[in-house]
Design a protein around this motif. Structure first.
Motif, PDB file in Angstrom:
ATOM      1  N   ARG A  95      38.137  42.889  42.345  1.00 62.99           N
ATOM      2  CA  ARG A  95      37.922  44.132  41.593  1.00 62.99           C
ATOM      3  C   ARG A  95      36.525  44.200  41.004  1.00 62.99           C
ATOM      4  O   ARG A  95      36.158  45.193  40.392  1.00 62.99           O
ATOM      5  N   LEU A 146      46.097  34.069  33.661  1.00 62.92           N
ATOM      6  CA  LEU A 146      47.058  35.159  33.455  1.00 62.92           C
ATOM      7  C   LEU A 146      47.786  35.011  32.121  1.00 62.92           C
ATOM      8  O   LEU A 146      48.361  35.962  31.620  1.00 62.92           O
ATOM      9  N   ARG A 170      39.124  36.536  36.711  1.00 62.00           N
ATOM     10  CA  ARG A 170      40.292  37.085  37.385  1.00 62.00           C
ATOM     11  C   ARG A 170      39.898  38.277  38.266  1.00 62.00           C
ATOM     12  O   ARG A 170      40.311  38.390  39.420  1.00 62.00           O
ATOM     13  N   ALA A 171      39.064  39.136  37.707  1.00 62.38           N
ATOM     14  CA  ALA A 171      38.642  40.326  38.460  1.00 62.38           C
ATOM     15  C   ALA A 171      37.840  39.939  39.704  1.00 62.38           C
ATOM     16  O   ALA A 171      37.976  40.549  40.763  1.00 62.38           O
ATOM     17  N   ARG A 218      34.532  36.010  48.399  1.00 64.11           N
ATOM     18  CA  ARG A 218      35.915  36.488  48.327  1.00 64.11           C
ATOM     19  C   ARG A 218      36.927  35.377  48.619  1.00 64.11           C
ATOM     20  O   ARG A 218      38.004  35.344  48.075  1.00 64.11           O
ATOM     21  N   GLY A 260      38.196  37.142  41.398  1.00 65.22           N
ATOM     22  CA  GLY A 260      39.148  36.577  42.351  1.00 65.22           C
ATOM     23  C   GLY A 260      39.978  37.641  43.034  1.00 65.22           C
ATOM     24  O   GLY A 260      40.348  37.502  44.198  1.00 65.22           O
ATOM     25  N   GLU A 261      40.280  38.697  42.298  1.00 60.39           N
ATOM     26  CA  GLU A 261      41.113  39.765  42.871  1.00 60.39           C
ATOM     27  C   GLU A 261      40.283  40.817  43.599  1.00 60.39           C
ATOM     28  O   GLU A 261      40.825  41.818  44.072  1.00 60.39           O
ATOM     29  N   GLN A 316      39.053  32.263  46.152  1.00 59.98           N
ATOM     30  CA  GLN A 316      39.981  33.084  45.378  1.00 59.98           C
ATOM     31  C   GLN A 316      40.455  32.388  44.102  1.00 59.98           C
ATOM     32  O   GLN A 316      39.971  31.309  43.770  1.00 59.98           O
ATOM     33  N   LEU A 317      41.393  32.980  43.456  1.00 59.14           N
ATOM     34  CA  LEU A 317      41.850  32.490  42.164  1.00 59.14           C
ATOM     35  C   LEU A 317      42.852  31.345  42.264  1.00 59.14           C
ATOM     36  O   LEU A 317      43.663  31.204  41.369  1.00 59.14           O
ATOM     37  N   GLN A 344      45.873  30.766  37.848  1.00 57.56           N
ATOM     38  CA  GLN A 344      47.056  31.392  37.252  1.00 57.56           C
ATOM     39  C   GLN A 344      47.050  31.242  35.731  1.00 57.56           C
ATOM     40  O   GLN A 344      47.583  32.066  35.008  1.00 57.56           O
TER      41      GLN A 344
END
Ligand code: SF4
Ligand code: SF4
Length: 410
Positions: A57, A18, A51-52, A7, A54-55, A10-11, A15
């Motif tokens: 999800r 995105l 992305r998922a 976790r 990093g977030e 992270q991202l 960016q």
């Protein structure tokens, strides 16, 4: 090789992901998607996955991480993306944070950094290739066996001597250029290095091979070891800054891409490498008017290494140069710009996918009717030779500079 994700990785730096508007234009250019048809195995799906993760999800299960790891980083997707998503940077940063390299993998990459060790290893490999013990190769671990399959015969020591520090121009002198000997190139493709010098000197250039240079770091970058890649690029930046050069002429597409991107890795310290480096075929198209080639009645085709076509955006020089050979039939190969599956050491890490990708390319090659295939990247040459042997095609795979050096008129 193990891939991990936690976790707290992270991202940061993600960016760019995105910017993806999920249009899907890139999907039909993605070799792994063309083979699998899976959304998670295409650029859009992989960007969503990173992305998922990093977030938070998505859970970093082995299956999820394996799908990310199966990307070739060929960067075909970047070339068609209307949102200019820098996919290579996104995935490179992701790999840097998440890949865990085992002891032996780290050591094998270290060998590339030390020319003396590499030469010693080449001598050992040559002894092995000529030894009756080779009959026991089926007892080797699977990965070593695969490496062995790809290795060409290692040339004798006399044929892999370092290039002279300076080779003077032949005829009218037009300038001075630098050449990188590289790591794999200097031991397994030393003949290509000599052919490069031959063509450049006959084109009117003094050729300098600065001492202190070494591996370009392309394989390290491919493996997500960006720190290692930066260290090696910095060493080369220092070596090539030691003398004024009109250009640094790159005969390996992988190394060319690394120098081309040096600014991105080193900032201002990489300016000279990025600014001066140029693919050898492009250089000879622009500055090789003095070269004369003997007629040749063969039928050749050319494959476009991703590191040349996408990373350096050089799409026309290889065929332009070949068209200077009188009588030569130059046939364009369908899907020439699609990755062949070599991709650094991808064909060792993902042999099934690499073979599936190459299979379609072999069909395209057979359709050209060519008896010579040219490619300017050492990994691609080995991948093609292996696939051609397995398929039983009668096609010789050469570096374009070797092909042209053979036809050079004295
Ligand atoms: S082409 Fe670009 S914007 Fe469209 S899905 Fe692919 S990465 Fe996203
Ligand atoms: S870099 Fe190549 S393999 Fe990876 S997602 Fe893009 S097109 Fe597919």
């Amino acid at each position: 090789m193990e891939v991990t994700q936690s976790r707290d990785t992270q991202l940061a730096g993600m960016q760019e992901a995105l910017a993806c508007v999920h249009c899907g234009l890139c999907t039909q250019y993605c070799p792994t998607y063309l083979v699998t048809g899976r959304e998670t195995a295409n650029p859009r799906g992989r960007l969503w996955t990173m992305r998922a993760l990093g977030e938070g999800r998505l859970e970093p299960t082995p299956a999820v991480l394996a799908e990310l790891d199966s990307c070739l980083v060929c960067r075909a997707c970047e070339s068609v993306c209307p949102s200019s998503v820098q996919y290579g940077d996104v995935l490179g940063a992701f790999r840097e944070r998440t890949r865990k390299r085992g002891f032996w993998r780290r050591q094998s990459f270290k060998v590339l950094e030390h020319p003396a060790l590499l030469r010693a290893l080449a001598t050992l490999l040559r002894c092995w290739q000529r030894s009756p013990l080779r009959m026991l190769r089926s007892l080797l671990p699977q990965r070593l066996r695969r490496m062995e399959d790809y290795l060409p015969p290692v040339p004798p020591t006399t044929e892999r001597q370092p290039l002279p520090a300076l080779t003077p121009a032949v005829g009218t002198r037009r300038g001075v250029v630098g050449v990188l000997e590289g790591c794999v190139m200097s031991v397994l493709f030393a003949d290509v290095n000599r052919d490069t010098v031959l063509l450049l000197t006959h084109a009117g250039y003094d050729v300098c091979v600065p001492r202190g240079q070494g591996c370009c770091g392309a394989l390290h970058e491919h493996d997500g070891d960006l720190q290692g890649a930066r260290r090696l690029l910095q060493r080369n930046a220092t070596a090539f800054a030691a003398q004024p050069l009109d250009a640094i002429v790159m005969n390996s597409s992988g190394c060319g891409a690394a120098f081309h991107d040096a600014r991105r890795h080193l900032g201002a310290a990489g300016n000279e490498l990025s600014h001066l480096s140029v693919d050898a075929q492009r250089f000879l198209v622009d500055h090789g008017a003095a070269l004369r080639f003997r007629p040749h009645a063969g039928r050749v085709t050319s494959d476009a290494p991703c590191h040349l076509h996408y990373a350096q955006n050089e799409t026309s020089a290889p065929l332009q140069l070949l068209r200077r050979v009188p009588g030569l039939q130059v046939v364009e190969m369908p899907d020439a710009a699609l990755c062949c599956g070599a991709a650094g050491v991808y064909n060792l890490d993902h042999p099934v996918m690499a073979a599936a990708i190459l299979s379609g390319k072999l069909d395209s090659l057979a359709a050209t009717g060519a008896n010579i295939l040219l490619s300017s990247n050492p990994g691609c040459i080995l991948q093609w030779r292996n696939g051609i042997t397995e398929r039983g095609l009668n096609v010789e795979v050469l570096h374009p500079l070797t092909f042209l050096a053979r036809l050079l008129s004295a």
